[in-house]
Design a protein around this motif. Structure first.
Motif, short mmCIF file in Angstrom:
data_model
loop_
_atom_site.label_atom_id
_atom_site.label_comp_id
_atom_site.label_asym_id
_atom_site.label_seq_id
_atom_site.Cartn_x
_atom_site.Cartn_y
_atom_site.Cartn_z
N ALA A 23 6.00 1.46 19.48
CA ALA A 23 5.79 0.19 18.78
C ALA A 23 4.66 0.33 17.76
O ALA A 23 4.79 -0.15 16.62
N ALA A 24 3.59 1.00 18.13
CA ALA A 24 2.47 1.21 17.21
C ALA A 24 2.91 2.08 16.03
O ALA A 24 2.53 1.83 14.88
N TYR A 25 3.71 3.09 16.30
CA TYR A 25 4.21 3.96 15.24
C TYR A 25 5.04 3.15 14.24
O TYR A 25 4.87 3.27 13.03
N LYS A 26 5.93 2.31 14.76
CA LYS A 26 6.78 1.49 13.88
C LYS A 26 5.93 0.54 13.03
O LYS A 26 6.21 0.33 11.86
N GLU A 27 4.88 -0.02 13.62
CA GLU A 27 3.97 -0.88 12.87
C GLU A 27 3.27 -0.10 11.77
O GLU A 27 3.06 -0.61 10.67
N SER A 28 2.90 1.15 12.05
CA SER A 28 2.23 1.96 11.04
C SER A 28 3.15 2.22 9.85
O SER A 28 2.69 2.30 8.70
N LEU A 29 4.44 2.34 10.10
CA LEU A 29 5.39 2.52 9.00
C LEU A 29 5.42 1.29 8.11
O LEU A 29 5.44 1.39 6.88
N LYS A 30 5.41 0.11 8.73
CA LYS A 30 5.39 -1.13 7.96
C LYS A 30 4.12 -1.22 7.13
O LYS A 30 4.15 -1.60 5.96
N SER A 31 3.00 -0.86 7.71
CA SER A 31 1.72 -0.93 7.01
C SER A 31 1.70 -0.02 5.79
O SER A 31 1.17 -0.39 4.74
N LYS A 32 2.28 1.17 5.91
CA LYS A 32 2.31 2.10 4.78
C LYS A 32 3.09 1.51 3.61
O LYS A 32 2.68 1.62 2.46
N ILE A 33 4.22 0.89 3.90
CA ILE A 33 5.04 0.30 2.83
C ILE A 33 4.31 -0.90 2.21
O ILE A 33 4.30 -1.06 0.98
N ARG A 34 3.71 -1.73 3.03
CA ARG A 34 2.97 -2.89 2.50
C ARG A 34 1.82 -2.43 1.61
O ARG A 34 1.57 -3.01 0.56
N LYS A 35 1.11 -1.39 2.03
CA LYS A 35 0.01 -0.86 1.23
C LYS A 35 0.54 -0.30 -0.09
O LYS A 35 -0.05 -0.52 -1.15
N ALA A 36 1.66 0.41 -0.03
CA ALA A 36 2.26 0.95 -1.25
C ALA A 36 2.64 -0.17 -2.21
O ALA A 36 2.42 -0.06 -3.43
N ASN A 37 3.17 -1.27 -1.68
CA ASN A 37 3.53 -2.41 -2.54
C ASN A 37 2.31 -3.04 -3.17
O ASN A 37 2.35 -3.46 -4.33
N GLU A 38 1.20 -3.13 -2.43
CA GLU A 38 -0.04 -3.65 -3.01
C GLU A 38 -0.50 -2.76 -4.16
O GLU A 38 -0.91 -3.26 -5.21
N GLU A 39 -0.44 -1.45 -3.95
CA GLU A 39 -0.85 -0.52 -5.00
C GLU A 39 0.06 -0.62 -6.21
O GLU A 39 -0.41 -0.59 -7.36
N LEU A 40 1.36 -0.76 -5.97
CA LEU A 40 2.29 -0.89 -7.09
C LEU A 40 2.05 -2.17 -7.88
O LEU A 40 2.19 -2.19 -9.11
N SER A 41 1.66 -3.23 -7.20
CA SER A 41 1.43 -4.50 -7.89
C SER A 41 0.21 -4.45 -8.80
O SER A 41 0.06 -5.28 -9.69
N GLN A 42 -0.65 -3.47 -8.60
CA GLN A 42 -1.86 -3.33 -9.43
C GLN A 42 -1.60 -2.55 -10.72
O GLN A 42 -2.45 -2.52 -11.60
N ILE A 43 -0.44 -1.95 -10.82
CA ILE A 43 -0.13 -1.18 -12.02
C ILE A 43 0.29 -2.15 -13.12
O ILE A 43 1.29 -2.86 -12.99
N LYS A 44 -0.48 -2.19 -14.17
CA LYS A 44 -0.22 -3.15 -15.26
C LYS A 44 0.38 -2.47 -16.49
O LYS A 44 1.09 -3.08 -17.26
N ASP A 45 0.03 -1.22 -16.72
CA ASP A 45 0.41 -0.56 -17.97
C ASP A 45 1.61 0.36 -17.83
O ASP A 45 1.82 1.22 -18.66
N TYR A 46 2.39 0.17 -16.81
CA TYR A 46 3.54 1.06 -16.62
C TYR A 46 4.65 0.64 -17.56
O TYR A 46 5.01 -0.53 -17.64
N GLN A 47 5.18 1.60 -18.28
CA GLN A 47 6.30 1.33 -19.17
C GLN A 47 7.47 2.22 -18.78
O GLN A 47 7.29 3.40 -18.53
N PHE A 48 8.64 1.62 -18.73
CA PHE A 48 9.83 2.40 -18.43
C PHE A 48 10.18 3.22 -19.65
O PHE A 48 10.17 2.73 -20.77
#
Length: 169
Positions: free
Chosen positions: A141-166
């Motif tokens: 259960a703790a392992y599965k929670e850690s997987l969720k936390s990694k994705i949530r953290k990655a999404n927070e980091e992605l939301s901080q990127i302002k100058d990304y251009q495709f």
């Protein structure tokens, strides 16, 4: 402590892949053993292992093999313990091993993970053991929670990127 999981490989050349299972089992604090057995080169040893594993306290077997990949099915034919097959990429991109393991005849089931997916095999073994071991269940259960936390953290980091251009071609 007696191993709850046996990690079997057809040859020590599979060790670089199967180390991922060993590492995951260590992290989950699940006792295990590593053994090299060959369905073709040491069939009597395979039979002895398969018929004695349960009485030694083993509860799940992870069996890896490449090419013809008979080892998981041969073991499964001789025990009532759950067997998880890990197809090893050795020829034809591992598709031959995958098909050999997944296409078992009726009555001889082998759970099969992806090609070289030893870590997932270890996690599946832990999930099976979780049914009767609350300590392992808590760690899962703790392992599965850690997987969720990694994705949530990655999404927070992605939301901080302002100058990304495709870039388009």
């Amino acid at each position: 402590m007696n191993p709850l999981v046996s990690v079997i490989m057809g040859s020590t050349s599979d060790l670089p892949i199967m180390e991922k299972a060993a590492k995951q089992l260590n992290e989950m604090e699940v006792p295990f053993e590593l053994i090299a057995l060959s369905a073709h080169r040491t069939p009597k040893d395979v039979a002895d292992f398969a018929t004695q594993a349960e009485e030694r306290g083993v509860r799940v077997i992870i069996a890896a093999a490449g090419m013809a990949a008979h080892l998981p099915g041969v073991i499964a034919s001789m025990t009532t313990l759950p067997v998880i097959g890990v197809p090893i990429k050795s020829s034809v991109e591992g598709i031959d091993a995958l098909l050999s393991i997944v296409q078992m005849p009726p009555g001889i089931p082998v759970a099969t993970v992806g090609i070289n997916a030893a870590q997932n095999a270890a996690l599946l073994a832990c999930q099976i053991l979780s049914e009767s071991n609350s300590d392992i269940a808590s760690r899962m259960a703790a392992y599965k929670e850690s997987l969720k936390s990694k994705i949530r953290k990655a999404n927070e980091e992605l939301s901080q990127i302002k100058d990304y251009q495709f870039k388009t071609n």
